[in-house]
Every structure is written in structure tokens, then in C-alpha cells.
Design an enzyme around this catalytic site. Structure first.
Site, PDB file in Angstrom:
ATOM      1  N   ASN A   5       0.755  -1.329   0.105  1.00 50.29           N
ATOM      2  CA  ASN A   5       0.373   0.278   0.400  1.00 50.29           C
ATOM      3  C   ASN A   5       0.872   1.408  -0.191  1.00 50.29           C
ATOM      4  O   ASN A   5       1.532   1.543   0.886  1.00 50.29           O
ATOM      5  CB  ASN A   5      -0.779   0.135   1.603  1.00 50.29           C
ATOM      6  CG  ASN A   5      -1.449   1.523   1.973  1.00 50.29           C
ATOM      7  OD1 ASN A   5      -1.657   1.952   0.375  1.00 50.29           O
ATOM      8  ND2 ASN A   5      -2.335   1.177   2.457  1.00 50.29           N
ATOM      9  N   TRP A   6       0.827   1.986  -1.001  1.00 46.17           N
ATOM     10  CA  TRP A   6       2.218   3.055  -0.975  1.00 46.17           C
ATOM     11  C   TRP A   6       1.169   3.869  -0.865  1.00 46.17           C
ATOM     12  O   TRP A   6       2.321   5.048  -0.479  1.00 46.17           O
ATOM     13  CB  TRP A   6       2.445   2.758  -3.117  1.00 46.17           C
ATOM     14  CG  TRP A   6       2.977   1.871  -3.672  1.00 46.17           C
ATOM     15  CD1 TRP A   6       3.908   0.687  -2.588  1.00 46.17           C
ATOM     16  CD2 TRP A   6       3.701   1.742  -4.617  1.00 46.17           C
ATOM     17  NE1 TRP A   6       4.345  -0.109  -3.244  1.00 46.17           N
ATOM     18  CE2 TRP A   6       4.590   0.568  -4.444  1.00 46.17           C
ATOM     19  CE3 TRP A   6       3.675   2.569  -5.573  1.00 46.17           C
ATOM     20  CZ2 TRP A   6       5.251  -0.160  -5.353  1.00 46.17           C
ATOM     21  CZ3 TRP A   6       4.321   2.193  -6.944  1.00 46.17           C
ATOM     22  CH2 TRP A   6       5.065   1.088  -6.663  1.00 46.17           C
ATOM     23  N   LYS A   7       0.149   4.082  -0.579  1.00 47.11           N
ATOM     24  CA  LYS A   7      -0.883   5.312  -0.445  1.00 47.11           C
ATOM     25  C   LYS A   7       0.286   6.372  -0.857  1.00 47.11           C
ATOM     26  O   LYS A   7      -0.397   6.412  -2.161  1.00 47.11           O
ATOM     27  CB  LYS A   7      -0.424   5.396   1.060  1.00 47.11           C
ATOM     28  CG  LYS A   7      -0.016   4.298   2.615  1.00 47.11           C
ATOM     29  CD  LYS A   7      -0.347   4.875   3.766  1.00 47.11           C
ATOM     30  CE  LYS A   7      -0.075   3.495   4.661  1.00 47.11           C
ATOM     31  NZ  LYS A   7      -0.421   3.674   6.141  1.00 47.11           N
ATOM     32  N   HIS A  94      -9.371   1.370   4.558  1.00 48.32           N
ATOM     33  CA  HIS A  94      -8.261   1.170   4.958  1.00 48.32           C
ATOM     34  C   HIS A  94      -8.358   2.625   6.954  1.00 48.32           C
ATOM     35  O   HIS A  94      -9.575   3.171   6.176  1.00 48.32           O
ATOM     36  CB  HIS A  94      -7.324   1.922   4.433  1.00 48.32           C
ATOM     37  CG  HIS A  94      -5.964   1.471   5.457  1.00 48.32           C
ATOM     38  ND1 HIS A  94      -5.921   2.817   6.114  1.00 48.32           N
ATOM     39  CD2 HIS A  94      -5.488   0.783   4.679  1.00 48.32           C
ATOM     40  CE1 HIS A  94      -4.451   2.525   6.662  1.00 48.32           C
ATOM     41  NE2 HIS A  94      -3.766   2.035   5.445  1.00 48.32           N
ATOM     42  N   GLU A  96      -6.738   4.895   7.905  1.00 45.50           N
ATOM     43  CA  GLU A  96      -6.085   6.236   7.282  1.00 45.50           C
ATOM     44  C   GLU A  96      -8.265   6.410   6.526  1.00 45.50           C
ATOM     45  O   GLU A  96      -8.691   8.048   6.740  1.00 45.50           O
ATOM     46  CB  GLU A  96      -5.840   6.378   6.515  1.00 45.50           C
ATOM     47  CG  GLU A  96      -4.360   6.135   7.052  1.00 45.50           C
ATOM     48  CD  GLU A  96      -3.035   5.530   6.520  1.00 45.50           C
ATOM     49  OE1 GLU A  96      -2.603   5.946   5.311  1.00 45.50           O
ATOM     50  OE2 GLU A  96      -1.879   4.822   7.180  1.00 45.50           O
ATOM     51  N   GLU A 166      -5.259  -5.317  10.572  1.00 44.36           N
ATOM     52  CA  GLU A 166      -4.358  -3.920  10.493  1.00 44.36           C
ATOM     53  C   GLU A 166      -4.584  -3.326  11.585  1.00 44.36           C
ATOM     54  O   GLU A 166      -5.706  -2.238  11.695  1.00 44.36           O
ATOM     55  CB  GLU A 166      -4.525  -2.739   9.774  1.00 44.36           C
ATOM     56  CG  GLU A 166      -4.175  -3.503   7.801  1.00 44.36           C
ATOM     57  CD  GLU A 166      -3.850  -2.650   7.573  1.00 44.36           C
ATOM     58  OE1 GLU A 166      -3.200  -3.249   6.439  1.00 44.36           O
ATOM     59  OE2 GLU A 166      -3.934  -1.503   6.582  1.00 44.36           O
ATOM     60  N   GLY A 172       2.153   2.523  10.825  1.00 46.32           N
ATOM     61  CA  GLY A 172       2.834   3.440  11.049  1.00 46.32           C
ATOM     62  C   GLY A 172       3.613   4.213  11.794  1.00 46.32           C
ATOM     63  O   GLY A 172       3.820   4.812  12.175  1.00 46.32           O
ATOM     64  N   SER A 212       3.290  -1.654  10.296  1.00 44.35           N
ATOM     65  CA  SER A 212       4.610  -2.132  10.366  1.00 44.35           C
ATOM     66  C   SER A 212       5.059  -3.339  10.711  1.00 44.35           C
ATOM     67  O   SER A 212       6.343  -3.738  11.018  1.00 44.35           O
ATOM     68  CB  SER A 212       4.762  -1.457  11.886  1.00 44.35           C
ATOM     69  OG  SER A 212       4.242  -0.177  11.843  1.00 44.35           O
ATOM     70  N   GLY A 233       2.770  -0.980   4.355  1.00 47.94           N
ATOM     71  CA  GLY A 233       2.879   0.340   3.931  1.00 47.94           C
ATOM     72  C   GLY A 233       4.047   0.062   4.205  1.00 47.94           C
ATOM     73  O   GLY A 233       4.879   0.453   2.840  1.00 47.94           O
TER      74      GLY A 233
HETATM   75  P1  PGA Z   1       2.728   0.505   7.718  1.00 42.77           P
HETATM   76  O1  PGA Z   1       0.818   0.271   6.715  1.00 42.77           O
HETATM   77  O2  PGA Z   1       3.515  -0.474   7.084  1.00 42.77           O
HETATM   78  O3  PGA Z   1       3.350   1.674   7.603  1.00 42.77           O
HETATM   79  O4  PGA Z   1       2.950   0.432   9.249  1.00 42.77           O
HETATM   80  C1  PGA Z   1       0.878  -0.422   6.932  1.00 42.77           C
HETATM   81  C2  PGA Z   1      -0.693  -0.086   6.063  1.00 42.77           C
HETATM   82  O5  PGA Z   1      -1.518   0.531   6.499  1.00 42.77           O
HETATM   83  O6  PGA Z   1      -1.700  -0.489   5.473  1.00 42.77           O
END
Ligand code: PGA
Length: 251
Positions: A5-7, A94, A96, A166, A172, A212, A233
Site C-alpha cells: 500500500n504505497w499510500k 483502510h 486512514e 490492521e 506506521g 509495521s 505500508g
Molecule cells: P505500515 O502501514 O506498514 O506503514 O504500518 C500498513 C498499512 O497502512 O496498510
């Protein structure tokens, strides 16, 4: 399955470079792991251009979709539009998007159905906040998110979905769930699927862990019975580490 997931990261040119670098560093038997990259919408075509040129077995996913097929919905993109350019996965729900853009369980359910209608596999994200975990209600919380996302599906539709557990407190933050914590919830998700749609369907649904994940902790997570891969991420923005994570699926 290992999905990146490159966001909201990478320009068009950086997308081309990162995609090429992933292809160059991919495991030899990469067709045995479902590798998926999910760039921002405007860069989906950039990823495709490299993947198609190299005939690489890497799928491309989107990070969001709207549930109507077309119409006056300024700024939105529909599932048929994603399908037309070859998108085969789409992240929905997600944390976010839930936190910053007001995505509700009901919206996730609508998006999920729209994706299935366009033959795009939804990657449905679920997970509890720290407050919910501290109150020890995380299993019920996550199971309710899954129930709401999957409302109205039959077994064959449910089987096409991917779920990513998640925990919000692990995204993150560098603070990963322990393999046992992740397995506990993934097992609870699989049990719910079995209760609702039968054990065959429950086995077909891929359940990922996200939050993470890195090369240091991936093996313990993937060793768990009900964890079928990862949604990555930060570590997916580096080709070497993303490919090492894909490699870990093949052990
Ligand atoms: P992260 O993000 O690996 O940076 O914790 C995971 C995600 O949001 O899918």
C-alpha cells in the site's frame, strides 16, 4: 500474498523506478506468491506500463473506489473504470480512510459489492484502535467490522475477498502486533467466515496482517496458521524490503 500500500507516495517517474526495481529484485519463484502494488490512482498506469512491458506476474491494486458506476460524483472513480485499465485488487476500509475521510462500515459494504460486480478483489481492512484493544473488546469489534463489510454476500462472493487485519495502533508506528495477537484476531475472523459461509469459503478467503510489518518481524507473523500474507505500508516503498517480504511468503 504480499501487497504494498504505497499510500500517497511517489511521482509518476518514481512509480516507474520503484516498480522496475521490484521486478528486478523479485524472488525467482515469484509466480507462487501474489505480489500486488497499490500506487495512487494517477500512477496506476505508470505501474502497468512497467509490469506489462516486462510481462511480470505482479498485480496492480487501487487504494479506493466509489460505489456508483458513473454520474455526478466529482472527484470519484468507479469500479468499472478501474477494471477497464486492468486493476485487479482495491483496498477499502483502510483505517486512514475511516479516520480522515469518514468511511463507514456501510460505505465499505457498498464499495465491496461494486468491486465484486467489476471482478476486482476487495482488500477489506479492519482493525481496532488502542482504546478498543485496551478495553479487551477488540475481537468483537473486528468481527463486527467484517460482518458489516460482508453484509448481503453469498459464499462465492465472500470467497473472492481478501481481509487485512490492521490494528490501528500498529500502522506506521513501528509497533507491530505480536504474532500471537495477530493470530488471535485472524483466527476469530476465519471462524466468523466459517460460521456465516462455511469452512470451505473461510479457507478460500485470504487473511493478511498489516501494521509495521518489516523483514525483521514478517517470519513470525507468516508462521501463524491464519495469516496468509501481508499488507505493507512503509516497507513496501523500498523494493529490496518489499521483495524480501514477498520472499518470506515462499519459505
Ligand atoms: P505500515 O502501514 O506498514 O506503514 O504500518 C500498513 C498499512 O497502512 O496498510
Amino acid at each position: 500474498m504480499m501487497a504494498g500500500n504505497w499510500k500517497m507516495n511517489n511521482t509518476w517517474a518514481e512509480t516507474v523506478v520503484l516498480t522496475q526495481s521490484i521486478i528486478n529484485n523479485a524472488p525467482d519463484d515469484w509466480d507462487e506468491v501474489d505480489m500486488v502494488v497499490c500506487p495512487p490512482l494517477v500512477n496506476l498506469k505508470a505501474a502497468f506500463s512497467v509490469i506489462e512491458f516486462d510481462k511480470a506476474p505482479i498485480a496492480v491494486g487501487a487504494q479506493n473506489v466509489y460505489w456508483e458506476d458513473s454520474g455526478a460524483f466529482t472527484g470519484e472513480v468507479s469500479a468499472p473504470m478501474l477494471a477497464e485499465i486492468g486493476v485487479s485488487y482495491c483496498i477499502i476500509g483502510h483505517s486512514e480512510r475511516r479516520e480522515y475521510f469518514g468511511e463507514t462500515d456501510e460505505m465499505v459494504n457498498r464499495k465491496l459489492k461494486a468491486l465484486l460486480a467489476s471482478n476486482i478483489a476487495p482488500i477489506v481492512c479492519v482493525g481496532e484502535s488502542l482504546a478498543v484493544r485496551d478495553s479487551q473488546t477488540h475481537i468483537d469489534f473486528v468481527r463486527n467490522q467484517v460482518r458489516a463489510a460482508f453484509a448481503g454476500l453469498d459464499a462465492s462472493e465472500a470467497a473472492k475477498c481478501v481481509i487485512s487485519y490492521e490494528p490501528v495502533w500498529a500502522i506506521g508506528t513501528g509497533r507491530t502486533a505480536t504474532p500471537e495477537q495477530a493470530q488471535e484476531v485472524c483466527f476469530a475472523i476465519r471462524s466468523l467466515l466459517a460460521d456465516e459461509w462455511g469452512s470451505d469459503t473461510a479457507e478460500q478467503v485470504r487473511i493478511l496482517y498489516g501494521g509495521s510489518v518489516n523483514v525483521g518481524n514478517v517470519d513470525g507473523l507468516l508462521a501463524q496458521q491464519d495469516i496468509d500474507g501481508g499488507l505493507i505500508g512503509g516497507a513496501s516503498l523500498d523494493a529490496t524490503s518489499f521483495c524480501a517480504l514477498a520472499q518470506a511468503c515462499l519459505k
